[in-house]
Design a protein around this motif. Structure first.
Motif, PDB file in Angstrom:
ATOM      1  N   ILE A 126       7.267  -8.341   8.143  1.00  0.00           N
ATOM      2  CA  ILE A 126       8.349  -9.233   7.720  1.00  0.00           C
ATOM      3  C   ILE A 126       9.450  -8.346   7.178  1.00  0.00           C
ATOM      4  CG2 ILE A 126       9.073 -11.075   6.170  1.00  0.00           C
ATOM      5  CD1 ILE A 126       6.213 -12.089   6.128  1.00  0.00           C
ATOM      6  N   ASP A 127      10.579  -8.334   7.861  1.00  0.00           N
ATOM      7  CA  ASP A 127      11.640  -7.402   7.470  1.00  0.00           C
ATOM      8  C   ASP A 127      12.991  -7.970   7.891  1.00  0.00           C
ATOM      9  OD1 ASP A 127      12.603  -5.139   6.249  1.00  0.00           O
ATOM     10  OD2 ASP A 127      12.215  -3.802   7.937  1.00  0.00           O
ATOM     11  N   ARG A 145       0.428   0.653   1.093  1.00  0.00           N
ATOM     12  CA  ARG A 145       0.275   0.596   2.548  1.00  0.00           C
ATOM     13  C   ARG A 145       1.194  -0.459   3.158  1.00  0.00           C
ATOM     14  NH1 ARG A 145      -6.112  -0.115   2.825  1.00  0.00           N
ATOM     15  NH2 ARG A 145      -5.553  -1.395   1.017  1.00  0.00           N
ATOM     16  N   GLU A 146       1.735  -1.341   2.313  1.00  0.00           N
ATOM     17  CA  GLU A 146       2.672  -2.351   2.812  1.00  0.00           C
ATOM     18  C   GLU A 146       4.070  -1.778   3.017  1.00  0.00           C
ATOM     19  OE1 GLU A 146       2.569  -5.647   0.123  1.00  0.00           O
ATOM     20  OE2 GLU A 146       0.530  -6.227   0.680  1.00  0.00           O
ATOM     21  N   CYS A 147       4.268  -0.522   2.658  1.00  0.00           N
ATOM     22  CA  CYS A 147       5.595   0.108   2.765  1.00  0.00           C
ATOM     23  C   CYS A 147       5.843   0.750   4.116  1.00  0.00           C
ATOM     24  CB  CYS A 147       5.776   1.157   1.662  1.00  0.00           C
ATOM     25  SG  CYS A 147       5.730   0.485  -0.010  1.00  0.00           S
ATOM     26  N   HIS A 189       6.314  -5.019   4.739  1.00  0.00           N
ATOM     27  CA  HIS A 189       7.477  -5.844   4.403  1.00  0.00           C
ATOM     28  C   HIS A 189       8.466  -5.057   3.543  1.00  0.00           C
ATOM     29  CE1 HIS A 189       6.042  -6.522   0.216  1.00  0.00           C
ATOM     30  NE2 HIS A 189       4.853  -6.439   0.786  1.00  0.00           N
ATOM     31  N   HIS A 190       9.702  -5.575   3.493  1.00  0.00           N
ATOM     32  CA  HIS A 190      10.780  -4.937   2.722  1.00  0.00           C
ATOM     33  C   HIS A 190      10.985  -3.479   3.131  1.00  0.00           C
ATOM     34  CE1 HIS A 190      10.173  -8.471   0.170  1.00  0.00           C
ATOM     35  NE2 HIS A 190      11.395  -8.247  -0.273  1.00  0.00           N
ATOM     36  N   LEU A 191      10.794  -3.205   4.417  1.00  0.00           N
ATOM     37  CA  LEU A 191      11.014  -1.852   4.910  1.00  0.00           C
ATOM     38  C   LEU A 191      12.501  -1.574   5.084  1.00  0.00           C
ATOM     39  CD1 LEU A 191       8.290  -2.058   7.715  1.00  0.00           C
ATOM     40  CD2 LEU A 191       7.973  -1.287   5.361  1.00  0.00           C
ATOM     41  N   HIS A 192      13.249  -2.596   5.481  1.00  0.00           N
ATOM     42  CA  HIS A 192      14.680  -2.462   5.788  1.00  0.00           C
ATOM     43  C   HIS A 192      14.898  -1.281   6.734  1.00  0.00           C
ATOM     44  CE1 HIS A 192      14.968  -5.374   2.658  1.00  0.00           C
ATOM     45  NE2 HIS A 192      14.726  -4.518   1.691  1.00  0.00           N
ATOM     46  N   ALA A 193      14.022  -1.182   7.725  1.00  0.00           N
ATOM     47  CA  ALA A 193      14.004   0.011   8.565  1.00  0.00           C
ATOM     48  C   ALA A 193      13.760  -0.354  10.027  1.00  0.00           C
ATOM     49  CB  ALA A 193      12.913   0.972   8.090  1.00  0.00           C
ATOM     50  N   PRO A 194      14.794  -0.273  10.875  1.00  0.00           N
ATOM     51  CA  PRO A 194      14.587  -0.503  12.306  1.00  0.00           C
ATOM     52  C   PRO A 194      13.498   0.385  12.895  1.00  0.00           C
ATOM     53  CG  PRO A 194      16.921  -0.499  11.801  1.00  0.00           C
ATOM     54  CD  PRO A 194      16.222  -0.068  10.546  1.00  0.00           C
ATOM     55  N   ALA A 195      13.386   1.611  12.422  1.00  0.00           N
ATOM     56  CA  ALA A 195      12.382   2.528  12.972  1.00  0.00           C
ATOM     57  C   ALA A 195      10.975   1.964  12.821  1.00  0.00           C
ATOM     58  CB  ALA A 195      12.481   3.888  12.288  1.00  0.00           C
ATOM     59  N   GLN A 196      10.683   1.349  11.674  1.00  0.00           N
ATOM     60  CA  GLN A 196       9.365   0.785  11.450  1.00  0.00           C
ATOM     61  C   GLN A 196       9.153  -0.475  12.294  1.00  0.00           C
ATOM     62  OE1 GLN A 196       6.717   1.874   9.155  1.00  0.00           O
ATOM     63  NE2 GLN A 196       7.897   3.732   9.519  1.00  0.00           N
ATOM     64  N   ALA A 204      10.229  10.754   5.125  1.00  0.00           N
ATOM     65  CA  ALA A 204      10.346  11.204   3.732  1.00  0.00           C
ATOM     66  C   ALA A 204      10.754  10.045   2.826  1.00  0.00           C
ATOM     67  CB  ALA A 204      11.357  12.343   3.637  1.00  0.00           C
ATOM     68  N   THR A 205      11.646   9.165   3.318  1.00  0.00           N
ATOM     69  CA  THR A 205      12.048   8.006   2.507  1.00  0.00           C
ATOM     70  C   THR A 205      10.889   7.024   2.355  1.00  0.00           C
ATOM     71  OG1 THR A 205      12.906   6.641   4.336  1.00  0.00           O
ATOM     72  CG2 THR A 205      14.409   8.260   3.368  1.00  0.00           C
ATOM     73  N   VAL A 206      10.019   6.938   3.365  1.00  0.00           N
ATOM     74  CA  VAL A 206       8.828   6.085   3.268  1.00  0.00           C
ATOM     75  C   VAL A 206       7.915   6.606   2.164  1.00  0.00           C
ATOM     76  CG1 VAL A 206       6.715   5.335   4.436  1.00  0.00           C
ATOM     77  CG2 VAL A 206       8.894   5.289   5.654  1.00  0.00           C
ATOM     78  N   TRP A 207       7.682   7.916   2.161  1.00  0.00           N
ATOM     79  CA  TRP A 207       6.826   8.506   1.127  1.00  0.00           C
ATOM     80  C   TRP A 207       7.413   8.283  -0.260  1.00  0.00           C
ATOM     81  CZ3 TRP A 207       6.532  13.486   4.475  1.00  0.00           C
ATOM     82  CH2 TRP A 207       5.558  13.296   5.468  1.00  0.00           C
ATOM     83  N   TRP A 208       8.751   8.417  -0.368  1.00  0.00           N
ATOM     84  CA  TRP A 208       9.410   8.191  -1.650  1.00  0.00           C
ATOM     85  C   TRP A 208       9.228   6.735  -2.097  1.00  0.00           C
ATOM     86  CZ3 TRP A 208      11.216   9.404  -6.139  1.00  0.00           C
ATOM     87  CH2 TRP A 208      12.142   8.583  -6.784  1.00  0.00           C
TER      88      TRP A 208
END
Length: 248
Positions: free
Chosen positions: A61-62, A49-51, A88-95, A33-37
């Motif tokens: 690159i994160d 699509r880079e998100c 990039h700039h995901l700041h998300a271990p899950a990704q 949900a945060t990805v979609w936001w």
């Protein structure tokens, strides 16, 4: 005053939910949900699509916020001879973990925790120092089991001989990405795209000075030590400057 307090509380809560969801596997639906936001918020600014990591992602690159992610991303993009599908700039271990499991090359930036958290809070003042330190720990702890499957760029490498970092990506993953050359002119060009205007930058430097003094308080000692231990462990896996031998 009440409205400002409620706004700060709401923003702080959003940050907490996002960082926890991004590092906790069973919170994957919340993270999505945060990805979609993020994609909705960034529409019109970047390719959405880079998100997130997708089937055609070629490189991730994160890193934790404030660790040189923008410089690394812009530098990489600036020298490619063809469009490269980045996340990039995901700041998300899950990704990042998703990318590792799909054998997608990953570059993770790394910065000393106090410096990274100070940078984060100076940009997003609604985040507390304690909250920032917890988020830093959560980010790198979640990724530690996958350390051997990514390239780690310590901050001095990201902001210095970053060409060696990109060389390491190609060598580690068998890639053929073009490599950014950190000449004075090239670095100045990239920094002009990733820094604030002079007045805003001066105000942020002042804020950082105050935050550095604050984060050194004994109240944060245990969190700092835990974060620093993580940083030390990760640094052992980081790209190191190439040594040059001089001929007699």
């Amino acid at each position: 005053m009440y409205i400002d307090s409620m706004k700060t509380f709401a923003l702080r809560t959003k940050f907490e939910i996002r960082t926890r969801a991004a590092a906790t596997p069973w919170l994957a639906p919340v993270h999505q949900a945060t990805v979609w936001w993020t994609q909705w918020k960034m529409r019109g600014h970047i390719d959405v699509r880079e998100c997130q990591v997708l089937a055609d992602t070629e490189l991730v690159i994160d890193g934790f916020q404030g660790s040189g992610n923008s410089f690394a991303t812009v530098a990489f993009k600036s020298c490619q001879k063809r469009p490269v599908r980045l996340a990039h700039h995901l700041h998300a271990p899950a990704q990042i973990i998703k990318a590792v499991k799909q054998d997608i090359p990953v570059l993770v930036t790394l910065r000393a925790p106090s410096d990274a958290v100070v940078s984060l809070v100076s940009r997003w003042p609604y985040v507390s120092l304690r909250q920032g330190l917890h988020a830093y720990i959560r980010f790198y702890e979640a990724l530690t089991p996958y350390l051997g499957a990514m390239v780690v760029s310590p901050f001095p490498m990201t902001t210095g001989p970053i060409d060696q970092v990109f060389d390491a990506i190609n060598e580690t993953f068998g890639g053929s990405f073009a490599v950014f050359r950190p000449t004075h002119e090239n670095v100045a060009r990239i920094r002009s795209k990733t820094t604030l205007d002079s007045e805003a930058e001066a105000a942020r430097r002042q804020k950082k000075s105050e935050l550095r003094a604050a984060i050194s308080h004994p109240d944060y000692r245990l969190l700092r030590e835990r974060a620093e231990a993580l940083h030390d462990r990760w640094s052992q896996h980081g790209v190191t400057p190439a040594t040059t031998s001089s001929s007699a």
